[in-house]
Write a protein that holds these residues in place. Sequence first.
Motif, short mmCIF file in Angstrom:
data_model
loop_
_atom_site.label_atom_id
_atom_site.label_comp_id
_atom_site.label_asym_id
_atom_site.label_seq_id
_atom_site.Cartn_x
_atom_site.Cartn_y
_atom_site.Cartn_z
N SER A 22 0.80 -1.22 0.07
CA SER A 22 0.19 0.12 -0.06
C SER A 22 0.71 1.41 0.05
CB SER A 22 -0.94 -0.05 1.32
OG SER A 22 -0.06 0.00 2.39
N ASP A 23 2.16 1.07 0.33
CA ASP A 23 3.05 2.39 0.25
C ASP A 23 3.34 2.96 -1.08
OD1 ASP A 23 3.10 2.59 3.03
OD2 ASP A 23 5.21 1.79 3.29
N HIS A 24 2.92 1.87 -1.98
CA HIS A 24 3.28 2.34 -3.59
C HIS A 24 2.31 3.29 -3.93
CE1 HIS A 24 4.43 2.34 -7.45
NE2 HIS A 24 5.63 1.69 -7.30
N PRO A 25 2.68 4.45 -4.67
CA PRO A 25 1.62 5.30 -5.15
C PRO A 25 0.72 4.80 -6.24
CG PRO A 25 3.86 6.45 -5.38
CD PRO A 25 4.09 4.75 -4.92
N ASP A 26 1.07 3.52 -6.96
CA ASP A 26 0.13 2.87 -7.84
C ASP A 26 -0.90 2.17 -7.24
OD1 ASP A 26 1.48 3.65 -10.08
OD2 ASP A 26 2.22 1.91 -10.62
N PHE A 27 -0.60 1.69 -5.89
CA PHE A 27 -1.53 0.78 -5.42
C PHE A 27 -2.99 1.43 -5.14
CE2 PHE A 27 -3.33 -1.71 -1.89
CZ PHE A 27 -2.98 -2.97 -2.36
N ALA A 28 -3.11 2.66 -4.73
CA ALA A 28 -4.41 3.19 -4.63
C ALA A 28 -5.25 3.31 -5.83
CB ALA A 28 -4.28 4.58 -3.74
N LYS A 29 -4.43 3.11 -6.98
CA LYS A 29 -5.02 3.44 -8.26
C LYS A 29 -5.55 2.12 -9.02
CE LYS A 29 -2.02 7.13 -9.37
NZ LYS A 29 -0.60 7.37 -9.78
N ILE A 30 -5.46 0.88 -8.24
CA ILE A 30 -5.68 -0.21 -8.86
C ILE A 30 -6.96 -0.45 -9.08
CG2 ILE A 30 -5.45 -2.84 -8.66
CD1 ILE A 30 -2.76 -2.25 -7.17
N GLU A 31 -7.50 -0.79 -10.22
CA GLU A 31 -8.96 -1.13 -10.52
C GLU A 31 -8.92 -2.67 -10.33
OE1 GLU A 31 -11.00 1.07 -13.77
OE2 GLU A 31 -8.97 1.92 -13.97
N TRP A 32 -9.46 -3.24 -9.43
CA TRP A 32 -9.40 -4.64 -9.10
C TRP A 32 -10.08 -5.62 -9.96
CZ3 TRP A 32 -5.59 -6.24 -6.11
CH2 TRP A 32 -4.78 -5.34 -5.25
N ASP A 33 -11.12 -5.00 -10.66
CA ASP A 33 -11.74 -5.94 -11.59
C ASP A 33 -10.95 -6.12 -12.86
OD1 ASP A 33 -12.30 -3.27 -11.95
OD2 ASP A 33 -14.27 -3.61 -12.68
N LYS A 34 -9.88 -5.23 -12.96
CA LYS A 34 -9.28 -5.21 -14.32
C LYS A 34 -7.80 -6.01 -14.07
CE LYS A 34 -11.20 -1.48 -16.44
NZ LYS A 34 -11.21 0.06 -16.79
N VAL A 35 -7.47 -6.36 -12.75
CA VAL A 35 -6.25 -6.99 -12.70
C VAL A 35 -6.25 -8.57 -13.09
CG1 VAL A 35 -4.74 -8.14 -10.87
CG2 VAL A 35 -5.88 -5.90 -10.23
N GLN A 36 -5.12 -8.50 -13.76
CA GLN A 36 -4.73 -10.18 -14.41
C GLN A 36 -3.92 -10.64 -13.52
OE1 GLN A 36 -2.47 -8.86 -17.90
NE2 GLN A 36 -4.26 -7.86 -18.91
N TRP A 37 -4.79 -11.96 -13.01
CA TRP A 37 -4.00 -13.15 -11.95
C TRP A 37 -3.43 -14.16 -12.86
CZ3 TRP A 37 -3.96 -11.37 -6.98
CH2 TRP A 37 -4.76 -10.41 -6.60
N SER A 38 -2.72 -14.76 -12.26
CA SER A 38 -1.70 -15.84 -12.91
C SER A 38 -0.95 -16.96 -11.95
CB SER A 38 -1.04 -15.74 -14.22
OG SER A 38 0.13 -14.79 -13.89
N THR A 39 -0.69 -17.89 -12.08
CA THR A 39 0.33 -18.61 -11.24
C THR A 39 1.09 -19.42 -12.54
OG1 THR A 39 -0.62 -20.70 -11.53
CG2 THR A 39 -1.26 -19.34 -9.55
#
Lengths: 119, 540
Positions: A64-81
């Motif tokens: 959360s300290d990263h300036p990008d973190f607050a801007k994340i649109e969680w429904d657009k995040v690409q998840w993978s393993t």
Amino acid sequence: MPTKAMTPDYHGDFQDTQDKYHGQQLISVCWEKHTMFGWPMCLPVPPDMPFAGLLQNVLPMIYSDHPDFAKIEWDKVQWSTSAGPFTPDPAKSIKEHGIRHKQQIRFRTPGLDGYNGAG
Amino acid sequence: MAADGNTKPPKKLSLKENYAMLTRGLDWEPTYEKKEDIFQKIDFEGIKIHDWDKWEDPFRLTMDAYWKYQGEKERKLYAIIDAFQQGNGQFNVTDARYVQALKVFLNGIVELEYASHRGFCMLGREFPGAGPRIAAQMQSIDELRHATTQIHAISQYNKYFEGMENFPYQFDRVWYLSIPKSFFEDACTSGPFEFIVAISFAFEYVLTNLAFMPWMSGAAFNGDMSTVSFGFSAQSDEARHMTLGIEVIKFLLEQDPANVALVQKWIDKWFWRGYRLLALLATMMDYILPKRVMSWGEAWTIYYEENGGALFADLARYGIKPPKYADVTIKEKGRVSHEMWSVFYANRNALGFGIWLPSEEEMDWFSEKYPDTFDKYYRPRYEYWRQLEAEGKPFTCKVLPQLCQTCQWPCLYTEADDATEFVHRESDYKGEIFHFCSDGCKDIFDDEPEKFVHAWMPVNQIYQGNCFLPGVDPTAPDFNPMAEALKFMGLKPGVDGGLFKEHLDAKRWEQWTSRPANIHEGAYTDSVRSTETPTPRAKP
């Protein structure tokens, strides 16, 4: 090719099996492109923690300290393993997502590629 | 001498005859024990040796001469160390920041000299040939001497600076010291031929110039006569060790064509492991030395690409190829020191030395030395972090890293062709996942998973609850696992690591010498009356 050893059938003990983690499992978490954090994070979590716990507690604690973190649109995040992309269900547990002990969870936030070129 | 004058004095032996009598001449063929019972570890790796007498020792050094030369070197070295101590030489170095490099050296390198001593002791017992056995015995004593003299050379600093008093304890416990520790434990638990290819050839011959030349020049340039004297004293030993390395390779390759594939495999493995180990030097050269000698990138160009290139061109006649993934080391050379310093900074409270951000002038030097990478990837990061420091909230990483199962570095490296993407490599072995920092480390694991599954990985051990001091109660309400793990490692937050400007070494240095603790920053405290570096007192 197996290890050539003086003792026949030499095999070292597995040092990091899940039973050694007191009911928890290790996961790695990596926010792609955010090299400022230096490394993928390793931490123990309960296997039945819902994915929502990762989203609401674990990730903010790490990133959360990263300036990008607050801007994340969680429904657009690409998840993978390493097995490929997946779509998380916040209500389902880590285990129910098929995420094994020591597996690495990666997430990519297109458009948020590090603060001002700093990673 | 006979009184009658008729008997001629015995002829003095030639160097070659003297060497033969004092090495092979001292050996014997066993009669009441079988040779294979005496030398039990010589066959299992698959190396074939047909004639041990083909071994040539280029120095033809015998034990009696060895003791004489080494004794002379010791006397000279300790005379200089005495003078250094009596003259308070520890305050003649550039600044207290330089001393942080010595801590990395003491905590990371000295124990490796000792581990190397142990490894060569084993070879001095295990090789059936008298020539290489004696060479290994001498190197074993050399390595012990290096460990001892390094400790003595640095002990004066320990009286004045933090972070050096606990090095043997810390070597077995501190999370990042498992990197050098695991390197030598891998070598010492290999067979004798793998050990000698690993240490004498891949490490000593191919890579140590990289450690020795810039490091000792760096010490000289920063006024550290104690370390320089150690370096001079060790240098002739190093020359002998390097020659042993090249002799070993040629001997193995000439003995049997079937040895080539095994030797190549070990060169590939140990070049990569050695490269990852030495990457720590990249930060010393680029970041820690206040007066710099050359950049890591330049050193890699000269000492690996040019010298190593010539070496492997020479070995091509045996069918030996340059080490696998050498191309990756070249692609990484503009990045490793910056990536590593970034993680040191972000995790400074868990380190045994003080950390700082590079000054404007230093960043300009980086821009010049690393034109393709520094301004693009790292300058913006440091500028942002400097701004956060000014706001009183310096950037800090909060969670432990995923470690590489082979080299035990955190997986901090980025893709060879894209500095913005972390490397992700893993293997699935018997149902368990293992992570790696690189293709080089993954290949090493995949070749010998039986060995690497039981690596003692500090992060994993901390999470298993194995890194707390006796009496600590993990169920107590105020239990703080990270703080307790640091106590276990012997690291005192705010004393050993942390921001250098707040470090005890920096404060004391300015108080004791009235000179800035970091020449690139100006004074941190009021103890420094003038922040200008005194001009040298010399004729124009």
